[in-house]
Design a protein around this motif. Sequence first.
Motif, PDB file in Angstrom:
ATOM      1  N   GLY A   1      -6.186  14.323  -9.148  1.00 10.28           N
ATOM      2  CA  GLY A   1      -6.568  15.161  -8.013  1.00 10.28           C
ATOM      3  C   GLY A   1      -8.076  15.180  -7.804  1.00 10.28           C
ATOM      4  N   LEU A   2      -8.834  15.222  -8.895  1.00  7.38           N
ATOM      5  CA  LEU A   2     -10.296  15.213  -8.796  1.00  7.38           C
ATOM      6  C   LEU A   2     -10.774  13.997  -8.010  1.00  7.38           C
ATOM      7  N   LEU A   3     -10.200  12.850  -8.345  1.00  9.04           N
ATOM      8  CA  LEU A   3     -10.614  11.601  -7.701  1.00  9.04           C
ATOM      9  C   LEU A   3     -10.135  11.517  -6.254  1.00  9.04           C
ATOM     10  N   TYR A   4      -8.855  11.835  -6.042  1.00  8.58           N
ATOM     11  CA  TYR A   4      -8.315  11.719  -4.683  1.00  8.58           C
ATOM     12  C   TYR A   4      -8.971  12.733  -3.742  1.00  8.58           C
ATOM     13  N   ASP A   5      -9.222  13.941  -4.245  1.00 11.38           N
ATOM     14  CA  ASP A   5      -9.874  14.939  -3.385  1.00 11.38           C
ATOM     15  C   ASP A   5     -11.246  14.435  -2.957  1.00 11.38           C
ATOM     16  N   TYR A   6     -11.955  13.862  -3.901  1.00  9.89           N
ATOM     17  CA  TYR A   6     -13.272  13.340  -3.543  1.00  9.89           C
ATOM     18  C   TYR A   6     -13.134  12.177  -2.540  1.00  9.89           C
ATOM     19  N   LEU A   7     -12.193  11.267  -2.787  1.00 10.45           N
ATOM     20  CA  LEU A   7     -12.004  10.133  -1.863  1.00 10.45           C
ATOM     21  C   LEU A   7     -11.687  10.637  -0.455  1.00 10.45           C
ATOM     22  N   ASP A   8     -10.873  11.702  -0.380  1.00  5.61           N
ATOM     23  CA  ASP A   8     -10.509  12.254   0.930  1.00  5.61           C
ATOM     24  C   ASP A   8     -11.710  12.872   1.644  1.00  5.61           C
ATOM     25  N   SER A   9     -12.654  13.373   0.869  1.00  5.66           N
ATOM     26  CA  SER A   9     -13.792  14.058   1.482  1.00  5.66           C
ATOM     27  C   SER A   9     -14.935  13.091   1.783  1.00  5.66           C
TER      28      SER A   9
ATOM     29  N   THR B   1      -7.057   3.103  -1.058  1.00  2.00           N
ATOM     30  CA  THR B   1      -6.415   1.951  -0.403  1.00  2.00           C
ATOM     31  C   THR B   1      -4.929   2.147  -0.165  1.00  2.00           C
ATOM     32  N   VAL B   2      -4.358   3.247  -0.643  1.00  2.00           N
ATOM     33  CA  VAL B   2      -2.911   3.397  -0.470  1.00  2.00           C
ATOM     34  C   VAL B   2      -2.576   4.647   0.343  1.00  2.00           C
ATOM     35  N   GLN B   3      -1.347   4.659   0.862  1.00  2.00           N
ATOM     36  CA  GLN B   3      -0.925   5.807   1.658  1.00  2.00           C
ATOM     37  C   GLN B   3      -0.770   7.032   0.758  1.00  2.00           C
ATOM     38  N   ARG B   4      -1.149   8.167   1.329  1.00  2.00           N
ATOM     39  CA  ARG B   4      -1.231   9.420   0.583  1.00  2.00           C
ATOM     40  C   ARG B   4       0.018   9.765  -0.235  1.00  2.00           C
ATOM     41  N   ASP B   5       1.177   9.635   0.393  1.00  2.00           N
ATOM     42  CA  ASP B   5       2.393  10.085  -0.301  1.00  2.00           C
ATOM     43  C   ASP B   5       2.833   9.086  -1.381  1.00  2.00           C
TER      44      ASP B   5
ATOM     45  N   ASP C   1       0.820  -1.218   0.000  1.00  2.00           N
ATOM     46  CA  ASP C   1       0.000   0.000   0.000  1.00  2.00           C
ATOM     47  C   ASP C   1       0.850   1.262   0.000  1.00  2.00           C
ATOM     48  N   ARG C   2       2.161   1.112  -0.197  1.00  2.00           N
ATOM     49  CA  ARG C   2       3.011   2.298  -0.138  1.00  2.00           C
ATOM     50  C   ARG C   2       4.324   2.077  -0.884  1.00  2.00           C
ATOM     51  N   ILE C   3       4.992   3.176  -1.166  1.00  2.00           N
ATOM     52  CA  ILE C   3       6.351   3.171  -1.718  1.00  2.00           C
ATOM     53  C   ILE C   3       7.290   3.343  -0.524  1.00  2.00           C
ATOM     54  N   PRO C   4       8.316   2.504  -0.400  1.00  2.00           N
ATOM     55  CA  PRO C   4       9.210   2.607   0.756  1.00  2.00           C
ATOM     56  C   PRO C   4       9.968   3.944   0.809  1.00  2.00           C
ATOM     57  N   GLN C   5      10.358   4.329   2.011  1.00  2.00           N
ATOM     58  CA  GLN C   5      11.216   5.512   2.186  1.00  2.00           C
ATOM     59  C   GLN C   5      12.656   5.119   1.821  1.00  2.00           C
ATOM     60  N   PRO C   6      13.429   6.063   1.294  1.00  2.00           N
ATOM     61  CA  PRO C   6      14.830   5.754   0.966  1.00  2.00           C
ATOM     62  C   PRO C   6      15.591   5.169   2.158  1.00  2.00           C
ATOM     63  N   SER C   7      15.267   5.625   3.373  1.00  2.00           N
ATOM     64  CA  SER C   7      16.004   5.149   4.553  1.00  2.00           C
ATOM     65  C   SER C   7      15.755   3.669   4.848  1.00  2.00           C
ATOM     66  N   GLU C   8      14.739   3.088   4.264  1.00  2.00           N
ATOM     67  CA  GLU C   8      14.452   1.664   4.514  1.00  2.00           C
ATOM     68  C   GLU C   8      15.243   0.746   3.589  1.00  2.00           C
ATOM     69  N   ILE C   9      15.830   1.318   2.542  1.00  2.00           N
ATOM     70  CA  ILE C   9      16.476   0.477   1.517  1.00  2.00           C
ATOM     71  C   ILE C   9      17.841  -0.006   2.009  1.00  2.00           C
ATOM     72  N   ARG C  10      18.065  -1.311   1.889  1.00  2.00           N
ATOM     73  CA  ARG C  10      19.359  -1.899   2.269  1.00  2.00           C
ATOM     74  C   ARG C  10      19.967  -2.588   1.057  1.00  2.00           C
ATOM     75  N   TYR C  11      20.875  -1.893   0.394  1.00  2.00           N
ATOM     76  CA  TYR C  11      21.483  -2.457  -0.802  1.00  2.00           C
ATOM     77  C   TYR C  11      22.534  -3.498  -0.458  1.00  2.00           C
TER      78      TYR C  11
ATOM     79  N   ILE D   1      -1.278  -2.509 -10.246  1.00  2.00           N
ATOM     80  CA  ILE D   1      -2.292  -3.285  -9.527  1.00  2.00           C
ATOM     81  C   ILE D   1      -2.648  -2.640  -8.192  1.00  2.00           C
ATOM     82  N   PHE D   2      -1.623  -2.116  -7.492  1.00  2.00           N
ATOM     83  CA  PHE D   2      -1.868  -1.583  -6.146  1.00  2.00           C
ATOM     84  C   PHE D   2      -2.100  -0.074  -6.135  1.00  2.00           C
ATOM     85  N   GLY D   3      -1.744   0.595  -7.236  1.00  2.00           N
ATOM     86  CA  GLY D   3      -2.017   2.028  -7.303  1.00  2.00           C
ATOM     87  C   GLY D   3      -1.028   2.886  -6.531  1.00  2.00           C
ATOM     88  N   THR D   4       0.247   2.479  -6.553  1.00  2.00           N
ATOM     89  CA  THR D   4       1.285   3.325  -5.951  1.00  2.00           C
ATOM     90  C   THR D   4       2.320   3.686  -7.018  1.00  2.00           C
TER      91      THR D   4
END
Length: 369
Positions: free
Chosen positions: A275-283, A290-294, A130-140, A155-158
């Motif tokens: 934005g039209l869709l997400y704004d409506y979903l938020d309201s 289903t996914v985290q905002r950022d 449900d999200r894209i990882p933060q750079p700090s989580e990546i362990r190369y 499929i997941f919309g991120t």
Amino acid sequence: MTTDRIFNFSAGPAALPEAVLRKAQEAIWNVAGSGIGIMEHSHRGKVFDRIIAEAEESCRSLADIPDNYRVLYLQGGASLQFAMVPMNLLGPDRTADYLVTGVWSQKAVKEAKPIGKVHIAVSSESTNFDRIPQPSEIRYSPSPVYVHITTNNTIFGTQWKTEPPVPGGAPLIADTSSDMYSRPIDIRKYGLIYAGAQKNLGPSGVVLVIIRDDLIEAGAKNLPTMLQYRTHAAENSLYNTPPTFGIYFMGEVFKWIQSQGGLSAMAEHNESKAGLLYDYLDSSDFFRGTVQRDSRSLMNVCFRAPTEELETKFINEATKRGLDGLKGHRSVGGMRASIYNACPREAVEALVRFMKEFERANRAEAART
Ligand SMILES: *Cc1c(COP(=O)(O)O)cnc(C)c1O
């Protein structure tokens, strides 16, 4: 929009620009005044030579692709690229790092594993992607041969908003199938990009590959001819019969993007649409994203209704209204609106209008559950 067409929110193959469909209709009959349809021309003739050269020119100018990158048109879908990338670049004793953000990344991993060592540098599977990882989580791993990402998770919309940091010297390789040319892209940050055409670029059956020269040269030589990037680079994608219609169509889509103002205009159009869709979903306290905002994708908007019964009802009623292809992928459930470049703003407006109506009509039923 002409009245015999409905609004298509399918994830792929997906809606294509109407102007290009109209032009292609004519080209199927008689392309460039040649008296022969595009699909009937030899791939070695002058007419097709010009078509493939123009497609490349438009492709390059859209993203200012540097001279040390080649533009290739291949077959086998993005799925064959899952294998061709490691076959050419990985080798049995080396390690490639994969950032796993959905089903398509997992499939890429699956194809690389028999060929070399795969290191999962990060994964968002524990929260069902449900999200894209933060750079700090990546362990190369210590020195990966390459780093592979999926820029948009269909499929997941991120969607990655910017490229992740990559260890020095490791080329970034990206599956951009579902957001290619939906926004500006700095090709210099990548070693190789591949995109199946059927989401943002054209019909299925052709894959756009943009690859840096040194990676073509570094490719394994003990592979079947068709599976080596160098073959297609040396022959300008004409080693064997290429998907001529797909290349023609993609070229016209590139020109269409140019006519709309290029990639930054595309990005603006896509941001405002999503934005039209997400704004409506938020309201709404009926529908929810289903996914985290950022991490929200501008291409695939996934959302749920209060119950599965209401979701089935929503999808059925939407279809009757000429809003097609909204059923979500089975691994997420609910609904997904795929709103790629060619999806007009009116389609999203019509969808939001219907969602509001549906919410009003079914609020009482939702409250009872
Ligand atoms: C659709 C899709 C694929 C699969 O493409 P094929 O052309 O069917 O092989 C791969 N990756 C992403 C991100 C996709 O959206």
